[in-house]
Design a protein around this motif. Structure first.
Motif, PDB file in Angstrom:
ATOM      1  N   UNK A 110      41.697  28.477 -43.345  1.00  0.00           N
ATOM      2  CA  UNK A 110      39.808  28.949 -42.665  1.00  0.00           C
ATOM      3  C   UNK A 110      39.570  27.596 -43.302  1.00  0.00           C
ATOM      4  N   UNK A 150      24.727  27.945 -37.549  1.00  0.00           N
ATOM      5  CA  UNK A 150      26.724  28.283 -37.581  1.00  0.00           C
ATOM      6  C   UNK A 150      26.858  27.050 -36.617  1.00  0.00           C
ATOM      7  N   UNK A 177      29.249  25.670 -33.944  1.00  0.00           N
ATOM      8  CA  UNK A 177      30.388  25.512 -33.683  1.00  0.00           C
ATOM      9  C   UNK A 177      30.613  24.244 -33.314  1.00  0.00           C
ATOM     10  N   UNK A 178      30.770  22.841 -32.893  1.00  0.00           N
ATOM     11  CA  UNK A 178      30.846  21.208 -32.871  1.00  0.00           C
ATOM     12  C   UNK A 178      30.825  20.794 -34.434  1.00  0.00           C
ATOM     13  N   UNK A 199      46.295  24.445 -34.404  1.00  0.00           N
ATOM     14  CA  UNK A 199      45.449  25.640 -33.897  1.00  0.00           C
ATOM     15  C   UNK A 199      45.599  26.868 -33.071  1.00  0.00           C
ATOM     16  N   UNK A 204      19.801  29.920 -29.699  1.00  0.00           N
ATOM     17  CA  UNK A 204      21.789  29.535 -30.114  1.00  0.00           C
ATOM     18  C   UNK A 204      22.329  29.273 -31.585  1.00  0.00           C
ATOM     19  N   UNK A 205      23.742  30.043 -31.180  1.00  0.00           N
ATOM     20  CA  UNK A 205      23.747  30.504 -32.480  1.00  0.00           C
ATOM     21  C   UNK A 205      24.022  28.811 -33.382  1.00  0.00           C
ATOM     22  N   UNK A 206      23.502  28.010 -33.445  1.00  0.00           N
ATOM     23  CA  UNK A 206      23.552  26.945 -34.209  1.00  0.00           C
ATOM     24  C   UNK A 206      22.353  27.082 -35.297  1.00  0.00           C
ATOM     25  N   UNK A 207      21.239  27.725 -34.533  1.00  0.00           N
ATOM     26  CA  UNK A 207      20.281  28.254 -34.888  1.00  0.00           C
ATOM     27  C   UNK A 207      20.488  29.353 -36.070  1.00  0.00           C
ATOM     28  N   UNK A 208      21.236  29.784 -36.052  1.00  0.00           N
ATOM     29  CA  UNK A 208      21.393  30.668 -36.872  1.00  0.00           C
ATOM     30  C   UNK A 208      22.566  29.699 -38.130  1.00  0.00           C
ATOM     31  N   UNK A 258      34.550  21.977 -34.673  1.00  0.00           N
ATOM     32  CA  UNK A 258      35.645  20.969 -33.371  1.00  0.00           C
ATOM     33  C   UNK A 258      35.263  20.230 -34.737  1.00  0.00           C
ATOM     34  N   UNK A 284      32.097  28.987 -41.948  1.00  0.00           N
ATOM     35  CA  UNK A 284      30.527  28.213 -42.327  1.00  0.00           C
ATOM     36  C   UNK A 284      29.884  29.795 -42.697  1.00  0.00           C
ATOM     37  N   UNK A 285      28.957  29.488 -43.788  1.00  0.00           N
ATOM     38  CA  UNK A 285      28.263  31.430 -43.636  1.00  0.00           C
ATOM     39  C   UNK A 285      27.415  31.177 -44.667  1.00  0.00           C
ATOM     40  N   UNK A 286      25.744  30.211 -43.836  1.00  0.00           N
ATOM     41  CA  UNK A 286      24.771  30.602 -44.700  1.00  0.00           C
ATOM     42  C   UNK A 286      24.409  31.695 -44.720  1.00  0.00           C
TER      43      UNK A 286
END
Lengths: 341, 341
Positions: free
Chosen positions: B137, B10, B12-13, B39, B4-8, B16, B140-142
């Motif tokens: 902007x 980032x 998104x929630x 928005x 899932x993108x969150x595991x990488x 939001x 989030x840039x882990x």
């Protein structure tokens, strides 16, 4: 004990050399509206004449962790073009035509030759889009960035006649969704893509990207497309009711940003061939389909909402990248429904 | 294996949630010229009416490693105001009045509550300066930023009537240099200051700053002054021939940016009392005097070049921070000559 500023990691002489190196790139972008000189505190830009009721359209953005790929590959001359094109698309969706651009470059250790490469890409992007690069900040921030790394952001300002603003308000059920193809990841989804390509699959930037004759670096650094010429052509063919730039959030989250109440969208995902790059990332990463469409552009860089009656006119335009129909607007509550016919 | 993108890294929630938190702050800055909604892809801003030949003045900047002090102190609600005020001053020196602002916030891990604090400061700065916050902007840039850190940049766009642009071209030998006081480091010299205060002297952010009744964090986080009201008042008193914002490079490098050929400047450093903060940094750091004037503002945040004949008129204005005479323009080759009478 004596301190010089350079001992604290900030090199004013390097900054001066950097300014010399980038001056020519910057000036090469200047349009007749630029009134300032390099080195002024602010950039001066005369509002173009002949506009009835000009509205400024602006956006600020970065390039996300596509930067990390550029850093791994040691290739710094296109990431600035990604940045400009991304920003151009962000104002284009409201009808904005680019006027000028400013960039922010922050690094751990200022290396003038890398900055010059980055600015050469920004300048190229600006020239292609008819946009003047009139300001920038180069920040050396030891301790925040590592010595080898930098971040890059940019701000664009464009203009649109008030009665030419594209705002989605006229979108209505029955309208058609047309798509312009992307040429790769553009600037979104890199954190996940890097994880799959470099960590899970163990590829290096110089390895061949599976299924292509190109290197991983080449595939992942393909430059974000500017759709400015495409949208100009489409506007000559018909009135456009809405445009969405498919960035982070993908088709699923960007299309709802322009839908008025009472509308939803159905997208037939069999109406285009998803590029191999995305199939590879989905399969090797084990990413679910819905997540794929939320993180990646899946081959679609920009969508336009047009009246169904305009389809023939739109199809007759002369484009570099021809648009094609992928769906329609239906009654609903703002959702994007994916199906495969 | 599923990604899932969150595991990488980032989320998104979280993005939001962050957008929900900052919406009210952002909207609180909007002037009647703002036509867009939160928005939208780009910010829409109607050019104010009644201008004969409007010229846009823009600038982009960061806050340098003052951020590091904010991070050490866990105080995030003023750094945005520093950013806005810095940018306001940068366009003010050419006569620009602020119209709108856009911010770029990049971090390793998006923490919506910290972003909200940062944006609250940006919004406060925007409101005080009559500037609308119309875009931003959040990246989030882990992997580029560490989990606890972020960088912050902003872009301002203002406007000036073409015949009201301040460009230094009328500066002539015999003109007077007047100064507006700074209230601290503003946003420059922090890499050196941090080295002296935290590394050499071993102070912590909560320690008392020597010679003051305040903490190190309080002294180092004093908010960069916006000189917009001061310069408006001064312009009512007299024509201003040149303005320089005293940022990185200090008096020595910023004043030459506005001098025409054939001019130099002499500054009597005994004409104001250098604040204790700078004396402390110079002494404890063993920094040479010339280096001090190149790295720090030394108590001067902005200088104005005015005709000598206007001095009485200028002195009669009602200011929050009263300006005072520190030197004059002489014949020369662009140098700034420091002396002590």
């Amino acid at each position: 004990m004596s301190s010089r500023y350079s001992e604290a990691g900030v090199d004013i002489d390097a900054a001066n050399e950097a300014n010399r190196r980038i001056g020519e790139h910057v000036r090469s972008t200047w349009t007749g509206e630029v009134l300032s000189e390099v080195g002024n505190f602010g950039g001066l830009f005369r509002i173009p004449e002949g506009l009835k009721e000009p509205v400024l359209v602006s956006s600020i953005d970065g390039v996300g962790t596509k930067l990390k790929v550029a850093l791994m590959a040691g290739k710094h001359d296109t990431i600035g073009e990604d940045l400009v094109n991304h920003c151009v698309n962000d104002i284009l969706v409201q009808g904005g035509e680019p006027l000028f651009f400013l960039d922010y470059y922050a690094c751990g250790k200022l290396r003038p030759e890398i900055l010059e490469e980055v600015v050469s890409g920004i300048s190229r992007g600006c020239k292609v889009n008819g946009c003047a690069l009139i300001g920038g900040e180069t920040a050396e921030m030891p301790g925040l960035y590592s010595v080898e790394e930098y971040d890059l952001a940019g701000c664009i300002v464009g203009v649109v006649e008030r009665d030419r603003i594209i705002d989605g308000k006229q979108i209505t059920p029955g309208d058609s969704i047309w798509a312009f193809p992307s040429n790769g990841l553009h600037t979104n989804g890199y954190s996940l893509a890097r994880r799959i390509v470099f960590e899970k699959e163990g590829l290096g930037v110089d390895d061949r990207f599976p299924g292509t004759g190109r290197s991983v670096a080449e595939v992942l650094l393909d430059v974000h497309v500017s759709y400015l010429p495409e949208i100009r052509t489409m506007r000559e063919c018909t009135g456009i009711r809405g445009l969405a730039h498919i960035t982070g959030g993908g088709l699923l989250e960007n299309i709802p940003r322009i839908l008025p109440g009472g509308c939803a969208v159905t997208i037939d995902t069999s109406s285009w061939e998803v590029p191999e790059l995305f199939s590879y990332l989905g399969e090797r990463g084990g990413v679910e389909k819905k997540e794929m469409y939320r993180v990646f552009n899946m081959g679609i860089g920009m969508i336009a909402v047009i009246p169904a009656s305009s389809e023939n006119k739109v199809a007759s335009g002369k484009y570099r990248f021809s648009p094609f129909r992928i769906g329609e607007v239906v009654e609903g509550d703002g959702k994007v429904i994916l199906y495969s016919a």
